[in-house]
Scaffold this motif. Structure first.
Motif, mmCIF file in Angstrom:
data_model
loop_
_atom_site.group_PDB
_atom_site.id
_atom_site.type_symbol
_atom_site.label_atom_id
_atom_site.label_comp_id
_atom_site.label_asym_id
_atom_site.label_seq_id
_atom_site.Cartn_x
_atom_site.Cartn_y
_atom_site.Cartn_z
ATOM 1 N N VAL A 47 2.887 -12.826 11.931
ATOM 2 C CA VAL A 47 2.447 -12.002 13.063
ATOM 3 C C VAL A 47 3.603 -11.798 14.034
ATOM 4 N N MET A 48 4.295 -12.861 14.380
ATOM 5 C CA MET A 48 5.428 -12.744 15.296
ATOM 6 C C MET A 48 6.560 -11.932 14.675
ATOM 7 N N CYS A 49 6.763 -12.118 13.374
ATOM 8 C CA CYS A 49 7.804 -11.380 12.663
ATOM 9 C C CYS A 49 7.601 -9.872 12.804
ATOM 10 N N SER A 109 8.400 -4.525 15.694
ATOM 11 C CA SER A 109 7.667 -3.366 16.215
ATOM 12 C C SER A 109 7.983 -3.148 17.689
ATOM 13 N N SER A 110 8.353 -4.225 18.396
ATOM 14 C CA SER A 110 8.717 -4.128 19.814
ATOM 15 C C SER A 110 10.158 -3.685 20.011
ATOM 16 N N THR A 138 10.503 0.839 8.140
ATOM 17 C CA THR A 138 11.685 0.297 7.470
ATOM 18 C C THR A 138 12.065 -1.056 8.060
ATOM 19 N N ALA A 139 12.077 -1.144 9.397
ATOM 20 C CA ALA A 139 12.419 -2.409 10.062
ATOM 21 C C ALA A 139 11.430 -3.505 9.706
ATOM 22 N N ASN A 140 10.133 -3.186 9.799
ATOM 23 C CA ASN A 140 9.110 -4.175 9.466
ATOM 24 C C ASN A 140 9.186 -4.591 8.005
ATOM 25 N N GLY A 141 9.434 -3.608 7.138
ATOM 26 C CA GLY A 141 9.518 -3.911 5.708
ATOM 27 C C GLY A 141 10.684 -4.815 5.377
ATOM 28 N N ALA A 165 3.829 -1.892 -1.218
ATOM 29 C CA ALA A 165 2.556 -1.597 -0.549
ATOM 30 C C ALA A 165 2.427 -2.385 0.749
ATOM 31 N N GLU A 166 2.966 -3.609 0.777
ATOM 32 C CA GLU A 166 2.964 -4.383 2.015
ATOM 33 C C GLU A 166 3.793 -3.664 3.085
ATOM 34 N N GLY A 167 4.953 -3.124 2.675
ATOM 35 C CA GLY A 167 5.802 -2.412 3.614
ATOM 36 C C GLY A 167 5.153 -1.153 4.146
ATOM 37 N N SER A 168 4.466 -0.406 3.278
ATOM 38 C CA SER A 168 3.806 0.826 3.733
ATOM 39 C C SER A 168 2.619 0.517 4.643
ATOM 40 N N THR A 169 1.943 -0.610 4.408
ATOM 41 C CA THR A 169 0.824 -1.005 5.271
ATOM 42 C C THR A 169 1.287 -1.199 6.706
ATOM 43 N N TYR A 170 2.414 -1.906 6.875
ATOM 44 C CA TYR A 170 2.901 -2.158 8.225
ATOM 45 C C TYR A 170 3.760 -1.014 8.771
ATOM 46 N N GLY A 171 3.782 0.114 8.038
ATOM 47 C CA GLY A 171 4.255 1.353 8.614
ATOM 48 C C GLY A 171 3.143 2.060 9.355
ATOM 49 N N ILE A 172 1.900 1.713 9.021
ATOM 50 C CA ILE A 172 0.719 2.310 9.653
ATOM 51 C C ILE A 172 0.245 1.478 10.842
ATOM 52 N N VAL A 173 0.344 0.159 10.739
ATOM 53 C CA VAL A 173 -0.201 -0.759 11.745
ATOM 54 C C VAL A 173 0.224 -0.433 13.188
#
Length: 482
Positions: free
Chosen positions: A158-160, A165-166, A175-178, A386-394
């Motif tokens: 979560v912190m990662c 994202s901040s 891309t950064a989150n992935g 798919a994990e990376g694309s999920t956190y492109g939406i979050v």
């Protein structure tokens, strides 16, 4: 990738923007309309605040994974020493990921309240304690309990994701989150290799003159990741920042930030239907990865009669794909977003989940070691993409409740791992059938993508782009042509 609203790197004085800031200049291009978030990712840059947070985020999460799964490659030896059944081992595997569910839901709103840096350091330190104490386990109950507490390390995800994202604009956040999550998840693969094939044999050699060198080795080897976790926690606390403008406590003290309610943040994230769709989908990608982290070594050990060292080395391949696959999924999401907006991100999500589910079904029917390894490589790639694309939406779901949404969706990964783990634990379901159940679940989750609707964005079947979104899409297309 840069935004058309970015400022000049390094030379520009940022003090003229509204509110107090810790830094007068940034060594990277930023967008002042997005709270000084970076518009580019400079991998070889380690300066504060943006890229220091980027590197601290992935490395700390890597260490958390090292702690979380340090015991996994040792499971065959622990099973022999304690005389445990396969069902008892799977009970401990499930406890290992269940312990993270509550932590992710809790840590999400707390990120909105106190920031990611302090929470990261605290969770690393706390999870290091049970990891160091694994040597005191003598019963099934003891193993299950201590693995549930070690699972607290998984809450650092979560912190990662909140941290990056901040720090980075919406145009490149996937891309950064992935990248940070993928390189952090790489800790699972490195753990299989480092603990299973290097540290464990080394510790056996150290205890060579004792009555039971093998048992003494698995009882002490986990001290290494525990010590590393404590050191890492201290480092990120002392030498990084929560946001581009400074730490949460500094921003609040200087009147540049309010004091948000963790409960209100959780409520906003909880009552958003998109949060729950993404929770299901994340359960069908990251939940699959967690299940494979627990099951892969044992699967190859039992199915193809390999040694502990050999099965750990092969199982590590699944985790090693995180080196690029999750970042690739985020990059694809960002690229399609530049061309088609949110619809592009959702198309990426839909296709990647379909490919993942199909490859799981193929893996379930593989009949040779070489075939299984080759299919696992591609299966792993699409799981992590798919994990990376999920956190492109979050980050789009509700920016005011980013922590809560990040935490709830992240908990979905562990819920998925629990559900799939129950299938593997059931003695009436063989491993191939469990993989079949997993593949069908992933394909079903892919269909739910059509129901995701983000305010201000046109989605696959519903919604309409706001004026601001249309303007940003035109700017993105201009950047592409340039």
């Amino acid at each position: 990738m840069t935004s058309s609203r970015s400022v000049t790197r390094t030379e520009v004085d940022t003090g003229s923007a509204t509110g107090w800031k810790k830094y007068d200049k940034y060594p990277i291009e930023v967008d002042r309309l997005q709270d000084d978030k970076a518009t580019e990712i400079l991998l070889c840059n380690f300066e504060r605040p943006h890229m220091r947070a980027f590197h601290c985020s992935w490395f700390a999460f890597f260490v958390a994974f090292f702690v979380w799964f340090s015991i996994t490659p040792l499971i065959p030896e622990i099973q022999k020493s304690l005389g445990l059944s396969n069902e008892e081992i799977w009970t401990s595997n499930i406890a290992n990921v269940t312990g993270t569910i509550f932590m992710r839901v809790l840590l999400g709103p707390l990120c909105d309240k106190v920031g990611p840096r302090i929470l990261f350091a605290v969770v690393l330190g706390v999870s290091a304690i049970p990891a160091a104490c694994i040597g005191f386990v003598h019963t099934t109950t003891g193993l299950t309990i201590i693995r549930s507490f070690i699972g607290l390390a998984g809450g650092t995800f979560v912190m990662c994701q909140y941290w990056t994202s901040s720090m980075f604009t919406k145009e490149i956040v996937a891309t950064a989150n992935g990248l940070v999550a993928g390189w952090g998840n790489l800790g699972a693969g490195v753990t299989q290799l480092l603990v299973g094939t290097l540290l464990f044999p080394l510790f056996k050699e150290i205890f060579k003159g004792t009555d039971n060198p093998t048992e003494n080795a698995w009882r002490t080897v986990c001290i290494f990741p525990a010590v590393l976790a404590v050191i890492t926690g201290v480092f990120i606390y002392k030498l990084s920042d929560d946001t581009p403008k400074g730490n949460f406590n500094e921003l609040k003290k200087n009147g540049s930030m309010g004091d948000p309610s963790a409960i209100q943040s959780f409520r906003k994230g909880f009552y958003n239907i998109n949060t729950w769709i993404l929770l299901i989908q994340y359960g069908c990608c990251f939940g699959v990865e967690l299940t494979m982290n627990s099951a892969a070594a044992a699967y190859f050990h039992d199915t193809y009669r390999l040694t502990t060292d050999e099965s750990a080395a092969i199982a590590s391949i699944f985790g090693w794909m995180n080196l690029f696959a999750r970042g690739l999924g985020g990059w694809i999401s960002d690229i399609l977003n530049m061309k088609w907006g949110m619809r592009g991100r959702l198309y990426a999500q839909l296709v990647l989940l379909i490919l993942e589910g199909g490859l799981v079904l193929i893996f379930a029917n593989s009949n040779s070691l070489i075939e299984s390894i080759n299919i696992m490589v591609f299966f792993s790639m699409f799981v992590q993409a798919a994990e990376g694309s999920t956190y492109g939406i979050v980050p789009y779901v509700d920016p005011d409740a980013l922590g809560a949404v990040t935490g709830i969706v992240g908990a979905g990964g562990n819920l998925g791992a629990v559900a799939f783990g129950m299938a593997f634990r059931d003695q009436e379901i063989d491993e191939r059938k469990a993989f079949f159940i997993m593949g069908c679940s992933i394909l079903a989750s892919a269909v739910t993508t059509i129901f995701i609707t983000i305010d201000g964005h046109r989605c696959i079947l519903f919604g309409k782009d706001s004026v601001e979104t249309q303007t940003q899409k035109r700017n993105n297309l201009t950047n592409i042509r340039q």
